[in-house]
Design an enzyme around this catalytic site. Structure first.
Site, PDB file in Angstrom:
ATOM      1  N   ASP A  79     -12.218 -22.527  33.618  1.00  0.00           N
ATOM      2  CA  ASP A  79     -11.184 -23.746  33.063  1.00  0.00           C
ATOM      3  C   ASP A  79      -9.588 -23.295  33.327  1.00  0.00           C
ATOM      4  OD1 ASP A  79     -10.603 -24.799  30.128  1.00  0.00           O
ATOM      5  OD2 ASP A  79      -9.828 -23.131  29.591  1.00  0.00           O
ATOM      6  N   ASP A 100     -11.780 -19.710  28.087  1.00  0.00           N
ATOM      7  CA  ASP A 100     -11.139 -18.880  26.991  1.00  0.00           C
ATOM      8  C   ASP A 100     -11.139 -19.016  25.226  1.00  0.00           C
ATOM      9  OD1 ASP A 100      -9.269 -20.854  27.013  1.00  0.00           O
ATOM     10  OD2 ASP A 100      -7.654 -19.799  26.563  1.00  0.00           O
ATOM     11  N   ASP A 126     -14.197 -24.157  25.720  1.00  0.00           N
ATOM     12  CA  ASP A 126     -15.418 -23.879  26.064  1.00  0.00           C
ATOM     13  C   ASP A 126     -16.678 -23.168  25.762  1.00  0.00           C
ATOM     14  OD1 ASP A 126     -13.663 -24.035  27.999  1.00  0.00           O
ATOM     15  OD2 ASP A 126     -11.941 -22.531  27.271  1.00  0.00           O
TER      16      ASP A 126
END
Length: 826
Positions: free
Chosen positions: A509, A702, A706
């Site tokens: 990410d 995080d 996600d």
């Protein structure tokens, strides 16, 4: 006159007496411990214990273990410190086991508890001698404890102090046994060597004297120093299985019995020297293995010792009062405690008064103290390093972050990855094959030479003990998990290391993972004669009262504001206006600033990339400055991406941010595969496509968005500063804001897998060579014991190589976040 005795333990009453009321009558006990236990029995309706017992319990260091009944542990108040409600009707008990001698002991207990109706799962950490047993309403904790005790193992509630005490006691006893065996071996050899050298020339009376002296020295070794092997053999007989202890005990007993008979007759061969050497070598091997196991579990042991034993409770807070020293285990949520400088924080909580800093290095791997002010969260077990603090207790016991981390490490070390399951299945088949070969060898040798049949059968059993095969994987997992924790990576699932080593794609990410997630000022472009520094001061004065992320970035870049803004007005979505030094200013979008002076947009806007955020500063005379902002990359992001790529892995960037912004970050870091504007569904589809092509995906993220893709990936890593849901979905958690532990974890996982293969190869090669030699009669039981011990020691020592890790450089690291409550509640 008969001396009075304790009503509970029946020991003589010396000095002060401690009364307790049982069945309406006042009884006298010898100490506060017996009084407390007796009162607890009565208070919980178990007074029938005293009427039904046939003998008084033996006195031990732990009074609660003296109870002849285990029903006391079913009382909720007793369970509070070591039992937690996992989910629904399922409870999880943390237990400390005594008497484990090898990995086969853990296997035996797991198999026995699996047969107890109502036991949901059993996880035993052999290195830490700790068991976690999940059970539902169909059974009770006392039934579980009784099942373990029925195998001959000691069991008690787990706490750090008790575990350390048991460990010290075990080491002291092992050293005593080792000393007795070593002393006996040396002295017996002094009598055995002359007999060997004489080769029959010694007179019968002198030879008999040598036998008697050897018997006297060997008896303590065979009857006391070797006691752990006899106990283990009895446990194996009760469980109807044959293991190392049964074979070793049989070898010692037979050799000692044959030698005793020869001494009684005054003729024949004696093997006292072999017995003493046999016991000494086996005990020495177990002592070294125990020390190696303790080193491998050191990270958990240090964590378990963090919580202080006492706390200073402020019962009258907020009114002034004298702190009461109470047991930390007795604290409850809502209590207020004082923490002195240099003292350990007794529980998770919130600062109510004071300003200080806490050393959380054992939790996070970061060496810098973390600032704590009113409202800050503090973690039990960290150290208050500067000033006094007053805190409110929020979570205690099994609900604390410390207990959660230990529980996660336990889970990682007790969950069996595929390679461990394969080794376990192979060990079961191997044991069955060895038993068949042992019986066949005994029958064959009895037909050829009956005098050698028994010795060869014992040698076959001992030399092929599957301890090395059983230790090959658990020893490595324990060492690797401890090493990674010291580097700042918390492994929470047993399969994580093996899967990470095989990962082909690392998918990151962007925001909060590769970047810090916080905007920072990256440029000030003057559009007038006003200096860059003065432009920044004016912008900071205008934004001083704003909580907007861009305002915070300006304030961070200009900590010392030289000027004050008046008549400040906020235009939502546009910007801020105000008066500084008598001049009206605006800061915000170009259109908002242009409305103040009516000038056309500056040509410099064409050179500002769409990949960054921008605001303009101006007054009634025109444009003054452009300020640009960006989400700052983590300092070690480039190095980590380069290391993963150098390891032959494909690195991908998968972000919900704008496509142009995602590609800009990818170019900065050298990431070849990029996908921006991705919704949670898009992220799932992206990973599914990779997996359909045969990729093994490691996902690093995080945020809440996600969590689904973290659960889908074969192995997932959550940032320590991430959300609770991300932590709950992840297999590994980075414990601070640095990415370097991820690259270290990848390297360590590959090394761990290599060492597992080396251990399995060693165990297989050793047995392939030793078994035929033992069947052929070329290996004596003594040599078999040496080989078996060396084999187990080799795999443990090989695993310890993983503990040699490089120290993480924390200079300039960002403030350390904590593992969140979700991670602690797993």
């Amino acid at each position: 006159m008969q001396k009075s005795t304790c009503f509970h333990c029946a020991l003589p009453l010396d000095g002060a007496a401690f009364p307790v009321t049982v069945g309406g009558e006042t009884r006298t006990t010898c100490c506060a411990g017996c009084q407390a236990v007796a009162q607890t029995i009565v208070d919980n309706g178990l007074a029938d214990y005293y009427r039904n017992r046939t003998a008084a319990p033996p006195r031990t260091e732990n009074p609660r273990r003296t109870l002849a009944t285990l029903e006391l542990y079913d009382v909720p108040d007793v369970q509070r410190s070591f039992v937690r409600v996992a989910h629904d009707d399922v409870k999880e008990a943390s237990l400390l086991l005594d008497g484990l001698t090898c990995a086969a002991c853990a296997w035996l207990i797991e198999r026995r508890l699996a047969k107890v109706h109502g036991v949901v799962s059993v996880a035993i950490n052999y290195a830490a001698r700790r068991a976690r047993v999940a059970y539902d309403g169909r059974t009770t904790l006392s039934a579980i404890l009784r099942a373990i005790a029925g195998l001959g193992y000691g069991v008690q509630p787990y706490d750090a102090a008790r575990s350390e005490e048991a460990l010290h006691r075990e080491r002291r006893t092992m050293l005593r046994r080792l000393f007795v065996a070593g002393f006996g071996m040396m002295q017996v050899m002094m009598y055995a060597v002359p007999v060997y050298v004489a080769d029959g020339a010694m007179t019968p009376d002198i030879e008999q004297l040598m036998r008697l002296a050897s018997l006297v020295l060997t008896a303590p070794v065979a009857l006391w120093a070797a006691l752990p092997f006899y106990r283990g053999a009895l446990r194996e007989l009760r469980a109807r299985r044959i293991g190392m202890d049964l074979a070793v005990a049989a070898g010692i007993a037979v050799a000692f019995a044959v030698s005793l008979a020869a001494t009684w007759r005054g003729s024949g061969d004696v093997y006292f020297d072999s017995v003493t050497m046999f016991v000494f070598l086996l005990l020495g091997s177990r002592y070294l293995e125990m020390n190696a196991r303790i080193r491998a579990a050191d990270a958990q042991a240090r964590l378990a010792r963090l919580a202080p034993a006492t706390a200073e409770k402020l019962a009258s807070f907020p009114e002034p009062g004298v702190p009461q020293v109470v047991a930390a285990a007795a604290l409850r949520p809502g209590d207020v405690v004082a923490v002195r400088p240099g003292a350990s924080i007794p529980a998770d909580g919130t600062v109510l008064e004071g300003a200080s800093a806490a050393d959380e290095s054992l939790f996070t791997g970061e060496s810098r103290p973390v600032a704590k002010t009113v409202g800050s969260r503090v973690t039990g077990g960290s150290v208050n390093v500067r000033s006094p603090l007053t805190m409110r207790v929020d979570r205690v016991g099994e609900d604390s972050v410390l207990a959660g981390i230990v529980r996660l490490m336990d889970r990682a070390q007790t969950e069996k990855p595929p390679i461990a399951l394969a080794a376990e299945r192979a060990a079961q088949w191997f044991v069955a094959a060895v038993l068949a070969l042992t019986i066949a060898s005994a029958i064959a040798w009895y037909a050829v030479d009956p005098s050698r049949a028994l010795w060869i059968a014992i040698a076959v059993l001992v030399v092929t003990c599957p301890c090395a095969l059983s230790l090959a994987t658990p020893a490595v997992l324990t060492a690797a998990t401890g090493a990674l924790y010291r580097q700042g990576m918390l492994v929470t699932r047993g399969h994580a290391l093996e899967t990470l080593a095989h990962a082909t794609h690392f998918v990151f990410d962007k925001t909060g993972t590769l970047t810090t997630g916080h905007l920072s000022l990256i440029g000030v472009l003057p559009l007038s004669d006003l200096p860059r520094g003065r432009c920044l001061e004016i912008a900071a004065a205008l934004e001083a009262q704003s909580e907007h992320p861009l305002a915070r970035a300006i304030a961070a870049a200009a900590p010392h504001i030289n000027g004050h803004a008046t008549d400040v007005e906020n235009a939502p979505g546009c910007g801020v206006s105000g008066v500084v030094d008598g001049v009206e200013w605006r800061i915000g979008t170009p259109a908002y600033v242009a409305a103040l002076h009516g000038r056309p947009l500056p040509r410099e806007l064409a050179f500002v990339s769409d990949d960054v955020s921008m605001v303009a500063l101006g007054n009634a005379q025109g444009w003054v400055s452009l300020l640009t902002f960006d989400d700052e990359l983590r300092g070690d992001a480039r190095r980590v991406v380069a290391e993963l790529a150098a390891g032959g892995r494909t690195v991908c960037l998968l972000s919900g941010d704008r496509e142009r912004r995602a590609r800009h970050v990818a170019r900065e870091l050298g990431i070849p595969v990029v996908r921006g504007d991705a919704t949670p569904q898009d992220k799932l589809a992206f990973v599914e496509r990779l997996q359909a092509q045969g990729a093994i995906v490691a996902m690093v993220g995080d945020g809440v968005n996600d969590a689904p893709v973290l659960g889908l990936a074969q192995v997932s890593v959550a940032m320590g500063c991430g959300t609770e849901l991300a932590h709950a979905s992840a297999d590994m958690v980075l414990m601070h804001e640095r990415l370097q532990p991820l690259a270290d974890a990848f390297s360590t996982a590959r090394r761990a897998l290599r060492i597992v293969r080396q251990n399995l190869a060693w165990a297989g090669a050793y047995n392939a060579v030793a078994l035929p030699l033992a069947i052929a009669g070329c290996v004596t039981p003594l040599v078999a014991a040496i080989g078996m011990s060396a084999s187990s020691l080799v795999v443990v020592t090989n695993a310890l190589r993983l503990l040699r890790v490089r120290r993480v450089d924390t200079d300039g690291a960002a403030p350390v976040p904590r593992i969140t409550r979700a991670a602690a509640s797993i």
